[in-house]
Design a protein around this motif. Structure first.
Motif, PDB file in Angstrom:
ATOM      1  N   SER A  59       8.426  -1.437  -4.629  1.00 31.28           N
ATOM      2  CA  SER A  59       8.991  -2.933  -5.591  1.00 31.28           C
ATOM      3  C   SER A  59       9.886  -3.230  -4.226  1.00 31.28           C
ATOM      4  O   SER A  59      11.083  -2.613  -3.396  1.00 31.28           O
ATOM      5  CB  SER A  59      10.092  -2.747  -6.461  1.00 31.28           C
ATOM      6  OG  SER A  59      10.500  -4.011  -7.303  1.00 31.28           O
ATOM      7  N   SER A 140       6.495   0.462 -13.309  1.00 31.59           N
ATOM      8  CA  SER A 140       5.142   1.606 -13.150  1.00 31.59           C
ATOM      9  C   SER A 140       4.766   2.928 -13.960  1.00 31.59           C
ATOM     10  O   SER A 140       5.639   3.740 -14.428  1.00 31.59           O
ATOM     11  CB  SER A 140       5.968   1.875 -11.685  1.00 31.59           C
ATOM     12  OG  SER A 140       6.060   0.110 -10.679  1.00 31.59           O
ATOM     13  N   ASN A 154      -4.105   4.970 -11.073  1.00 33.07           N
ATOM     14  CA  ASN A 154      -2.271   5.723 -11.083  1.00 33.07           C
ATOM     15  C   ASN A 154      -1.768   7.076 -11.685  1.00 33.07           C
ATOM     16  O   ASN A 154      -1.862   6.921 -12.735  1.00 33.07           O
ATOM     17  CB  ASN A 154      -1.206   4.492 -12.576  1.00 33.07           C
ATOM     18  CG  ASN A 154      -1.483   3.399 -12.231  1.00 33.07           C
ATOM     19  OD1 ASN A 154      -1.392   2.461 -10.667  1.00 33.07           O
ATOM     20  ND2 ASN A 154      -2.943   2.426 -12.256  1.00 33.07           N
TER      21      ASN A 154
END
Length: 247
Positions: A59, A140, A154
């Motif tokens: 981020s 996340s 992911n």
């Protein structure tokens, strides 16, 4: 002249293509972040192993504040302890794993911590599904477990394990708390209140039986005296009648 113009146009197209690739690479930068795990002794059934985790920050606006980890089969939440973590971060066990977190890290700072596991299970690999929470609430999810070498967007942190050492065995789990060990004060507090009640009850019963016994003895004595008086009266009447007959 035409060749010169054509060369210039090709060079311009090439520069534009390179610029596009760079832009794509920059845009894909955050997606390249991942969560990983390593072990001090990556062997099945190894004991007192230190697992080190790294969750890369992705981020640009907030730092990581908490990590939620689902433990793989064979590792219980109470079988590990926190070894090292960012300042003021704490580990809390959950039903299927643990959370570790505290004050949000600086933006762009990776979250790194380590735990000590009592024993690794007898498996080929271990997946630690992880959810990263940022200070701004963004989450996340590194929870996908690749199979057959396929790539996933992911991926969860996966630890590959080597074969167990010769003679390695599964150690016994920690004993679960029993009522006596979980609340040692329960028995002492219950006994004093229970013990006096027994003597009271027995004393009351004894008194009742004594009263009953005393009442029964008194009645017997009265009956004997009454019978003696009746016999004496009968004897007196017989003696008076006998004397009158002789007279």
């Amino acid at each position: 002249m035409n060749r010169s113009r054509t060369g210039i146009q090709l060079r311009r197209l090439g520069i534009a293509a390179v610029g596009a690739l760079v832009a794509v690479g920059v845009a894909a930068g955050p997606a390249a972040a991942h969560a990983g795990v390593t072990a001090s002794d990556p062997r099945a059934l190894a004991e007192n192993v230190t697992l080190s985790f790294t969750s890369e920050a992705e981020s640009d606006t907030a730092g990581i504040s908490e990590l939620r980890v689902v433990l793989p089969k064979g590792i219980a939440p109470d079988a590990l302890t926190l070894k090292d973590a960012p300042k003021e971060w704490k580990l809390t066990a959950t039903a299927d794993g643990y959370t570790i977190g505290g004050p949000a890290l600086a933006t762009g700072t990776d979250a790194e911590y380590s735990v000590t596991v009592r024993q690794l299970p007898d498996e080929d690999s271990l997946a630690f599904k992880t959810l990263e929470t940022y200070g701004d609430g963004k989450i996340s999810r590194w929870i996908e477990v690749p199979t057959d070498g396929e790539k996933v967007d992911n991926p969860a942190p996966v630890l590959k394990l080597k074969a167990a050492a010769p003679g390695a065995k599964v150690i016994a789990p920690s004993p679960s708390p029993t009522p006596s060990t979980a609340a040692p004060s329960a028995q002492p507090s219950a006994q004093p209140s229970a013990q006096p009640s027994a003597p009271v009850a027995s004393t009351s019963a004894r008194a009742t039986s004594e009263e009953d016994a005393g009442g029964g003895g008194t009645a017997a004595v009265v009956g004997v005296i009454a019978a003696a008086l009746l016999l004496a009266a009968a004897g007196t009447v017989w003696w008076v009648r006998r004397n009158r007959g002789q007279a």
